[in-house]
Design a protein around this motif. Sequence first.
Motif, PDB file in Angstrom:
ATOM      1  N   GLY A  98       1.064  -1.167  -0.061  1.00  0.00           N
ATOM      2  CA  GLY A  98       0.155  -0.065   0.117  1.00  0.00           C
ATOM      3  C   GLY A  98       1.059   1.369   0.083  1.00  0.00           C
ATOM      4  O   GLY A  98       2.140   1.430  -0.109  1.00  0.00           O
ATOM      5  N   THR A  99       0.377   2.378   0.233  1.00  0.00           N
ATOM      6  CA  THR A  99       0.334   3.648   0.578  1.00  0.00           C
ATOM      7  C   THR A  99       0.693   3.878   1.354  1.00  0.00           C
ATOM      8  O   THR A  99       0.389   3.708   2.428  1.00  0.00           O
ATOM      9  N   TYR A 100       2.961   4.466   2.407  1.00  0.00           N
ATOM     10  CA  TYR A 100       2.561   4.764   3.367  1.00  0.00           C
ATOM     11  C   TYR A 100       2.848   6.462   3.055  1.00  0.00           C
ATOM     12  O   TYR A 100       3.364   7.128   2.051  1.00  0.00           O
ATOM     13  N   GLU A 101       2.735   7.534   4.021  1.00  0.00           N
ATOM     14  CA  GLU A 101       2.981   8.284   3.759  1.00  0.00           C
ATOM     15  C   GLU A 101       3.957   8.833   5.778  1.00  0.00           C
ATOM     16  O   GLU A 101       3.623   8.523   6.788  1.00  0.00           O
ATOM     17  N   CYS A 102       4.816  10.221   5.686  1.00  0.00           N
ATOM     18  CA  CYS A 102       5.914  10.321   6.134  1.00  0.00           C
ATOM     19  C   CYS A 102       5.673  11.545   6.396  1.00  0.00           C
ATOM     20  O   CYS A 102       5.499  12.343   5.282  1.00  0.00           O
ATOM     21  N   SER A 103       4.881  12.060   7.179  1.00  0.00           N
ATOM     22  CA  SER A 103       4.181  13.241   7.329  1.00  0.00           C
ATOM     23  C   SER A 103       5.782  14.358   8.374  1.00  0.00           C
ATOM     24  O   SER A 103       5.697  13.521   9.526  1.00  0.00           O
ATOM     25  N   ILE A 104       5.916  14.617   8.333  1.00  0.00           N
ATOM     26  CA  ILE A 104       6.975  16.226   8.850  1.00  0.00           C
ATOM     27  C   ILE A 104       6.541  17.497   9.154  1.00  0.00           C
ATOM     28  O   ILE A 104       6.172  18.700   8.171  1.00  0.00           O
ATOM     29  N   ASN A 105       6.159  17.314  11.036  1.00  0.00           N
ATOM     30  CA  ASN A 105       5.736  18.321  11.600  1.00  0.00           C
ATOM     31  C   ASN A 105       6.751  19.634  11.613  1.00  0.00           C
ATOM     32  O   ASN A 105       7.776  19.474  12.659  1.00  0.00           O
ATOM     33  N   ALA A 106       6.959  20.636  10.378  1.00  0.00           N
ATOM     34  CA  ALA A 106       7.431  21.815  10.365  1.00  0.00           C
ATOM     35  C   ALA A 106       7.326  23.004  11.719  1.00  0.00           C
ATOM     36  O   ALA A 106       6.668  22.889  12.721  1.00  0.00           O
ATOM     37  N   ASN A 107       8.899  23.432  12.191  1.00  0.00           N
ATOM     38  CA  ASN A 107       8.701  24.849  13.450  1.00  0.00           C
ATOM     39  C   ASN A 107       7.845  25.673  13.104  1.00  0.00           C
ATOM     40  O   ASN A 107       7.587  26.157  11.488  1.00  0.00           O
TER      41      ASN A 107
END
Length: 195
Positions: A98-107
Amino acid sequence: MLQKVLFIKLLLVHYATQTPSEITAACDEDVQLKCSSLESGRTDFLSVTWYKLDPSKRGIIRRGKNDEALQSYNFTRPARFGEKYSLLLPRVTPEDSGTYECSINANVGRQNQYDKVILIVNVCATKADLTTVTNVLNMTHHVSLCHNEAEDLPVMWSITGYVAVGLAKILLSLISILVIRAFRIRSSRQRQRKW
Protein backbone atom coordinates in the motif's frame (compact mmCIF):
# COMPACT_ATOMS: atom_id res chain seq x y z
CA MET A 1 -7.36 33.24 -20.42
CA LEU A 2 -3.96 32.14 -21.69
CA GLN A 3 -2.44 32.73 -18.25
CA LYS A 4 -5.05 30.47 -16.64
CA VAL A 5 -4.34 27.68 -19.11
CA LEU A 6 -0.61 28.03 -18.57
CA PHE A 7 -1.14 27.96 -14.79
CA ILE A 8 -3.24 24.79 -15.04
CA LYS A 9 -0.59 23.13 -17.21
CA LEU A 10 2.13 24.05 -14.73
CA LEU A 11 0.08 22.53 -11.91
CA LEU A 12 -0.38 19.33 -13.93
CA VAL A 13 3.36 19.10 -14.58
CA HIS A 14 4.11 19.78 -10.90
CA TYR A 15 1.81 17.02 -9.64
CA ALA A 16 2.85 14.59 -12.38
CA THR A 17 6.52 14.91 -11.42
CA GLN A 18 5.87 14.31 -7.71
CA THR A 19 5.52 10.58 -7.98
CA PRO A 20 6.01 8.64 -4.77
CA SER A 21 8.95 6.29 -4.53
CA GLU A 22 8.13 2.63 -4.97
CA ILE A 23 9.65 -0.30 -3.08
CA THR A 24 9.13 -3.95 -3.99
CA ALA A 25 9.81 -6.52 -1.27
CA ALA A 26 9.71 -10.28 -0.93
CA CYS A 27 7.35 -11.94 1.51
CA ASP A 28 8.76 -12.21 5.10
CA GLU A 29 11.46 -9.63 4.31
CA ASP A 30 12.29 -6.76 6.69
CA VAL A 31 11.58 -3.46 4.91
CA GLN A 32 12.84 0.07 5.54
CA LEU A 33 10.72 2.91 4.09
CA LYS A 34 12.74 6.13 3.85
CA CYS A 35 11.45 9.64 4.42
CA SER A 36 13.19 11.35 1.48
CA SER A 37 12.84 14.89 2.89
CA LEU A 38 14.93 13.88 5.92
CA GLU A 39 17.60 11.95 3.98
CA SER A 40 19.56 15.18 3.34
CA GLY A 41 20.00 15.76 7.08
CA ARG A 42 17.20 18.31 7.50
CA THR A 43 16.86 19.33 11.17
CA ASP A 44 14.24 22.11 11.20
CA PHE A 45 11.16 20.11 12.20
CA LEU A 46 9.15 19.27 15.32
CA SER A 47 8.10 15.67 14.72
CA VAL A 48 7.76 12.86 12.19
CA THR A 49 4.65 10.71 11.86
CA TRP A 50 4.19 7.68 9.61
CA TYR A 51 0.75 6.80 8.22
CA LYS A 52 -0.65 4.05 6.04
CA LEU A 53 -3.07 5.52 3.48
CA ASP A 54 -4.88 2.35 2.35
CA PRO A 55 -7.91 2.39 2.50
CA SER A 56 -7.98 5.37 4.92
CA LYS A 57 -5.27 7.33 6.70
CA ARG A 58 -4.17 5.31 9.76
CA GLY A 59 -1.41 6.37 12.12
CA ILE A 60 1.52 4.00 12.68
CA ILE A 61 4.12 5.75 14.86
CA ARG A 62 5.15 9.30 15.78
CA ARG A 63 8.30 10.73 17.28
CA GLY A 64 9.44 14.25 18.14
CA LYS A 65 12.82 15.46 16.92
CA ASN A 66 14.34 15.54 20.42
CA ASP A 67 12.21 12.76 21.94
CA GLU A 68 13.43 9.25 22.56
CA ALA A 69 9.92 8.02 23.37
CA LEU A 70 7.62 6.88 20.58
CA GLN A 71 3.92 7.44 20.27
CA SER A 72 2.34 4.30 18.85
CA TYR A 73 -1.08 4.22 17.24
CA ASN A 74 -3.42 1.24 17.02
CA PHE A 75 -1.68 -0.15 13.97
CA THR A 76 -2.20 -3.83 13.19
CA ARG A 77 1.46 -4.84 13.07
CA PRO A 78 4.77 -4.03 14.79
CA ALA A 79 6.73 -1.09 13.38
CA ARG A 80 9.59 1.08 14.61
CA PHE A 81 11.79 3.99 13.57
CA GLY A 82 15.07 3.38 11.83
CA GLU A 83 17.91 5.59 10.71
CA LYS A 84 16.88 9.16 9.78
CA TYR A 85 13.30 8.51 10.89
CA SER A 86 12.73 5.74 8.34
CA LEU A 87 9.92 3.25 9.02
CA LEU A 88 11.02 -0.34 9.71
CA LEU A 89 8.45 -3.06 9.03
CA PRO A 90 9.65 -6.56 10.00
CA ARG A 91 8.58 -9.65 8.02
CA VAL A 92 6.20 -7.97 5.59
CA THR A 93 3.31 -9.80 3.91
CA PRO A 94 1.14 -8.90 0.90
CA GLU A 95 -1.34 -7.29 3.35
CA ASP A 96 1.36 -4.68 4.12
CA SER A 97 1.32 -3.51 0.48
CA GLY A 98 0.00 0.00 0.00
CA THR A 99 0.87 3.67 0.21
CA TYR A 100 2.68 5.00 3.27
CA GLU A 101 3.13 8.67 4.16
CA CYS A 102 5.90 10.32 6.13
CA SER A 103 4.47 13.52 7.63
CA ILE A 104 7.10 16.03 8.75
CA ASN A 105 5.62 18.62 11.12
CA ALA A 106 7.63 21.81 10.67
CA ASN A 107 8.68 24.44 13.19
CA VAL A 108 6.56 27.58 13.44
CA GLY A 109 6.88 29.65 10.28
CA ARG A 110 7.97 26.69 8.15
CA GLN A 111 5.95 24.44 5.85
CA ASN A 112 4.97 20.86 6.71
CA GLN A 113 6.11 18.23 4.22
CA TYR A 114 4.60 14.92 3.16
CA ASP A 115 6.54 12.15 1.43
CA LYS A 116 4.77 9.10 0.05
CA VAL A 117 6.21 5.62 -0.46
CA ILE A 118 4.42 2.78 -2.24
CA LEU A 119 5.24 -0.66 -0.86
CA ILE A 120 4.56 -3.72 -3.00
CA VAL A 121 5.03 -7.07 -1.30
CA ASN A 122 5.20 -10.12 -3.55
CA VAL A 123 2.89 -13.06 -2.96
CA CYS A 124 4.18 -15.53 -0.40
CA ALA A 125 5.18 -18.77 -2.08
CA THR A 126 4.20 -21.98 -0.33
CA LYS A 127 5.58 -25.41 -0.95
CA ALA A 128 3.26 -27.52 -3.06
CA ASP A 129 1.83 -30.65 -1.49
CA LEU A 130 3.21 -33.85 -2.96
CA THR A 131 0.88 -36.67 -3.90
CA THR A 132 1.95 -40.24 -4.43
CA VAL A 133 0.70 -41.74 -7.69
CA THR A 134 1.02 -45.44 -8.50
CA ASN A 135 0.80 -46.38 -12.16
CA VAL A 136 -0.07 -49.67 -13.84
CA LEU A 137 3.50 -50.99 -13.58
CA ASN A 138 3.34 -50.44 -9.82
CA MET A 139 5.97 -47.65 -9.94
CA THR A 140 5.59 -44.76 -7.52
CA HIS A 141 5.97 -41.13 -8.64
CA HIS A 142 5.68 -37.92 -6.66
CA VAL A 143 3.57 -35.28 -8.39
CA SER A 144 3.19 -31.67 -7.34
CA LEU A 145 -0.44 -30.53 -7.12
CA CYS A 146 0.37 -26.94 -7.95
CA HIS A 147 2.14 -26.14 -11.20
CA ASN A 148 1.32 -22.42 -11.31
CA GLU A 149 4.01 -19.83 -10.75
CA ALA A 150 3.21 -16.55 -9.04
CA GLU A 151 3.13 -13.46 -11.27
CA ASP A 152 3.99 -10.00 -10.05
CA LEU A 153 0.83 -8.33 -11.35
CA PRO A 154 0.80 -5.19 -9.16
CA VAL A 155 3.98 -3.84 -10.82
CA MET A 156 2.49 -4.35 -14.26
CA TRP A 157 -0.73 -2.66 -13.17
CA SER A 158 1.30 0.28 -11.83
CA ILE A 159 3.18 0.71 -15.09
CA THR A 160 -0.03 0.47 -17.10
CA GLY A 161 -1.68 2.99 -14.79
CA TYR A 162 1.19 5.50 -15.10
CA VAL A 163 1.17 5.19 -18.88
CA ALA A 164 -2.62 5.62 -19.02
CA VAL A 165 -2.51 8.71 -16.79
CA GLY A 166 0.32 10.20 -18.86
CA LEU A 167 -1.53 9.62 -22.13
CA ALA A 168 -4.73 11.07 -20.65
CA LYS A 169 -2.87 14.22 -19.59
CA ILE A 170 -1.36 14.65 -23.03
CA LEU A 171 -4.75 14.13 -24.69
CA LEU A 172 -6.47 16.61 -22.36
CA SER A 173 -3.73 19.19 -22.98
CA LEU A 174 -4.11 18.83 -26.76
CA ILE A 175 -7.90 19.11 -26.53
CA SER A 176 -7.66 22.24 -24.36
CA ILE A 177 -5.23 23.85 -26.83
CA LEU A 178 -7.55 23.08 -29.75
CA VAL A 179 -10.58 24.46 -27.88
CA ILE A 180 -8.73 27.66 -26.99
CA ARG A 181 -7.58 28.14 -30.60
CA ALA A 182 -11.08 27.54 -31.93
CA PHE A 183 -12.51 30.01 -29.42
CA ARG A 184 -9.95 32.66 -30.43
CA ILE A 185 -10.62 32.17 -34.14
CA ARG A 186 -14.37 32.42 -33.64
CA SER A 187 -14.10 35.54 -31.46
CA SER A 188 -11.75 37.25 -33.97
CA ARG A 189 -14.19 36.47 -36.82
CA GLN A 190 -17.07 37.93 -34.81
CA ARG A 191 -15.06 41.12 -34.18
CA GLN A 192 -14.27 41.40 -37.90
CA ARG A 193 -17.98 41.09 -38.81
CA LYS A 194 -18.94 43.86 -36.40
CA TRP A 195 -16.58 46.27 -38.14
